[in-house]
Design an enzyme around this catalytic site. Structure first.
Site, PDB file in Angstrom:
ATOM      1  N   ASP A 171     -19.669  12.604 -32.418  1.00 49.79           N
ATOM      2  CA  ASP A 171     -19.403  10.986 -32.548  1.00 49.79           C
ATOM      3  C   ASP A 171     -19.282  10.651 -33.962  1.00 49.79           C
ATOM      4  O   ASP A 171     -18.319   9.831 -34.266  1.00 49.79           O
ATOM      5  CB  ASP A 171     -20.711  10.518 -31.918  1.00 49.79           C
ATOM      6  CG  ASP A 171     -20.909  10.769 -30.715  1.00 49.79           C
ATOM      7  OD1 ASP A 171     -20.305  11.853 -30.277  1.00 49.79           O
ATOM      8  OD2 ASP A 171     -21.935  10.266 -30.203  1.00 49.79           O
ATOM      9  N   GLU A 406     -31.737  18.977 -30.458  1.00 47.28           N
ATOM     10  CA  GLU A 406     -30.229  18.514 -30.127  1.00 47.28           C
ATOM     11  C   GLU A 406     -29.663  19.125 -31.590  1.00 47.28           C
ATOM     12  O   GLU A 406     -28.728  19.692 -31.237  1.00 47.28           O
ATOM     13  CB  GLU A 406     -30.184  17.041 -30.365  1.00 47.28           C
ATOM     14  CG  GLU A 406     -28.924  16.492 -29.852  1.00 47.28           C
ATOM     15  CD  GLU A 406     -29.033  14.912 -29.952  1.00 47.28           C
ATOM     16  OE1 GLU A 406     -30.083  14.404 -30.450  1.00 47.28           O
ATOM     17  OE2 GLU A 406     -27.976  14.333 -29.540  1.00 47.28           O
TER      18      GLU A 406
HETATM   19  C1  9WN Z   1     -22.063   9.506 -26.696  1.00 47.54           C
HETATM   20  C2  9WN Z   1     -24.807  13.788 -24.712  1.00 47.54           C
HETATM   21  C3  9WN Z   1     -23.843  13.361 -25.817  1.00 47.54           C
HETATM   22  C4  9WN Z   1     -22.905  14.571 -26.245  1.00 47.54           C
HETATM   23  C5  9WN Z   1     -22.009  14.136 -27.338  1.00 47.54           C
HETATM   24  C6  9WN Z   1     -23.071  13.826 -28.555  1.00 47.54           C
HETATM   25  C7  9WN Z   1     -23.801  12.446 -27.937  1.00 47.54           C
HETATM   26  C8  9WN Z   1     -23.369  10.199 -27.031  1.00 47.54           C
HETATM   27  C9  9WN Z   1     -24.287   9.585 -27.824  1.00 47.54           C
HETATM   28  O1  9WN Z   1     -24.412  12.886 -26.805  1.00 47.54           O
HETATM   29  O2  9WN Z   1     -22.678  11.447 -27.742  1.00 47.54           O
HETATM   30  O3  9WN Z   1     -21.041  10.129 -25.889  1.00 47.54           O
HETATM   31  O4  9WN Z   1     -24.581   8.390 -27.229  1.00 47.54           O
HETATM   32  O5  9WN Z   1     -24.504   9.843 -29.016  1.00 47.54           O
HETATM   33  O6  9WN Z   1     -22.545  13.296 -29.674  1.00 47.54           O
HETATM   34  O7  9WN Z   1     -21.370  15.375 -27.979  1.00 47.54           O
HETATM   35  O8  9WN Z   1     -22.083  14.729 -25.224  1.00 47.54           O
HETATM   36  O9  9WN Z   1     -25.513  14.689 -24.862  1.00 47.54           O
END
Ligand code: 9WN
Length: 440
Positions: A171, A406
């Site tokens: 992100d 994470e």
């Molecule tokens: C937006 C779910 C997701 C991962 C992504 C990570 C994070 C989301 C967020 O979480 O993104 O999609 O709200 O931050 O960056 O890689 O798939 O784990």
């Protein structure tokens, strides 16, 4: 000494706790819905321990597949008020292709699914079950990859592009900075919204408010253009040919070719597309000076000179030749990305010498297990065995010492972001079950 079998049990426990019956939550609270690439990574682990669950996971995800083939980045099977954006925010009813049930987001994530499906097929005991699953998934995967080459490569260059930072899965990576800073957003014109992520994890580790404004601005642009990619490709200021996304696509095309052969179908189209994308990647995204691949900004027609760990991901897809791979190893196995035997822990997401490197801030430095898993597989593919063993060992050590976070601090080693993160548990489990015999 790491107790690998104990670590494995703990990983299984997390996957069990986060399992909803239909899909696995990436993390309770912070990420309650079904995410696309998370589900593919998680299914790879479940292929070893619970193939039926792996099948259900992917089947649930593909229930959200759009009629144009896109696999959305989030599928909202249930309402949860702990995550922004929820389903209503996307207004996907403005697209003629989006399903009504389940509701979904309006963008995608990296295409790791064919690789997960092949992994499951290889791990299933029963030939009949494997064939039935492969037959069900094959047309869906073909439609998904066709969507990418059709809608995300308008100039038929062989490289697909993403239109939102969330599509990359990384992100707030520094890769996007130059493009995002050129987008002026008037907060007055944005739809009202409230972030929820900072209720769960340290706000200073997460993306900035200005990042979120731009994320929201882009979503608004998509629904105002009815999710019509032709229009979006004309007006969207964020269009990036991303190294990681394309590398994962190449690997997925090669894996889809294998699935085709398994089903006695022709693999030719997938094989030639994989080759084509690999060639184009070498022509357009390779940087010989540093020994890394860079993203390309389609709108400003500029290489994005940003040194992130994902720039080594073409190793996983077999893209570089031997000389390129050796150049890449010189850089990867150096202070910048934490060399073997130094006082640091696994590969950080961003060059440790780069301006703005932060060991804590999300995709701007911390260690992510999926990137390390990709680099483990990539370096092993090229026979850099000592290096690959080191990454594997680091992944096991970090998780056994700190738990399944994470992401992790590359300099100090602690876990950050949400605890009990599913893909961390899944990918560690995959590494263990590939080699050890802990099964009872
Ligand atoms: C937006 C779910 C997701 C991962 C992504 C990570 C994070 C989301 C967020 O979480 O993104 O999609 O709200 O931050 O960056 O890689 O798939 O784990």
């Amino acid at each position: 000494m790491i107790d690998v079998c104990d670590l494995r049990e703990k990983a299984i426990k997390i996957l069990d706790t986060n399992w909803t019956g239909l899909y696995t939550q990436p993390a309770y609270g912070l990420y309650p819905h079904q995410w696309s690439w998370d589900s593919a990574f998680i299914a790879m682990a479940n292929a070893h321990i619970n193939p039926d669950r792996a099948i259900t996971e992917l089947r649930s995800l593909f229930k959200g597949q759009w009629e144009n083939g896109m696999v959305p980045h989030i599928v909202y099977h249930r309402r949860h008020d702990t995550y922004f954006p929820g389903p209503e925010f996307w207004r996907t009813d403005r697209s003629p292709y989006a399903p009504r049930d389940p509701e979904t987001s309006g963008i995608c994530q990296p295409p790791v699914h064919a690789s997960a499906v092949l992994h499951i097929i290889r791990n299933l005991d029963s030939g009949e079950k494997a064939r039935t699953f492969a037959r069900m998934m094959y047309p869906r995967l073909v439609a998904w990859h066709n969507y990418l080459y059709r809608e995300r490569d308008p100039d038929a260059e062989g490289l697909v592009h993403i239109v939102h930072p969330w599509e990359s899965g990384q992100d707030n990576s520094p890769i996007w900075d130059s493009v995002l800073s050129g987008i002026t957003v008037d907060p007055e014109t944005l739809p009202p919204y409230q972030r929820k992520d900072t209720q769960f994890v340290a706000p200073e580790d997460r993306p900035e408010a200005t990042d979120y404004d731009r994320y929201v601005y882009l979503v608004q642009l998509f629904y105002e253009n009815h999710y019509d990619m032709k229009k979006i490709n004309d007006v969207c200021p964020f269009q990036i040919q991303d190294v990681l996304f394309n590398a994962l696509l190449i690997r997925a095309e090669m894996d889809l070719a294998e699935i085709a052969v398994y089903l006695k179908k022709s693999p030719t189209m997938f094989e030639s597309r994989a080759k084509w994308t690999g060639l184009r990647m070498n022509e357009k995204l390779w940087d010989a000076k540093h020994g890394i691949y860079f993203d390309f900004d389609r709108v400003n027609q500029k290489v994005i000179d940003c040194h992130v760990a994902a720039g080594f991901s073409p190793l996983y897809a077999g893209v570089p030749d031997r000389d390129q791979a050796l150049r890449m190893m010189d850089y990867l196995n150096s202070f910048a990305f934490c060399p073997v035997g130094e006082e640091c822990y696994a590969v950080p997401s961003y060059d440790r010498r780069a301006p703005g490197y932060s060991p804590r801030k999300y995709w701007r430095g911390p260690i992510w297990m999926n990137i390390n898993w990709i680099l483990y597989r990539g370096t092993r593919l090229y026979g850099f065995d000592e290096y690959a063993r080191w990454i594997r060992q680091s992944m096991l050590e970090l998780t056994s010492r700190h738990g399944f976070y994470e992401y992790y601090d590359p300099d100090k080693g602690g876990g950050h972001g949400t605890p009990n993160f599913s893909w961390t548990a899944a990918l560690v489990l995959d590494l263990i079950d590939e080699e050890e015999t802990c099964r009872d």
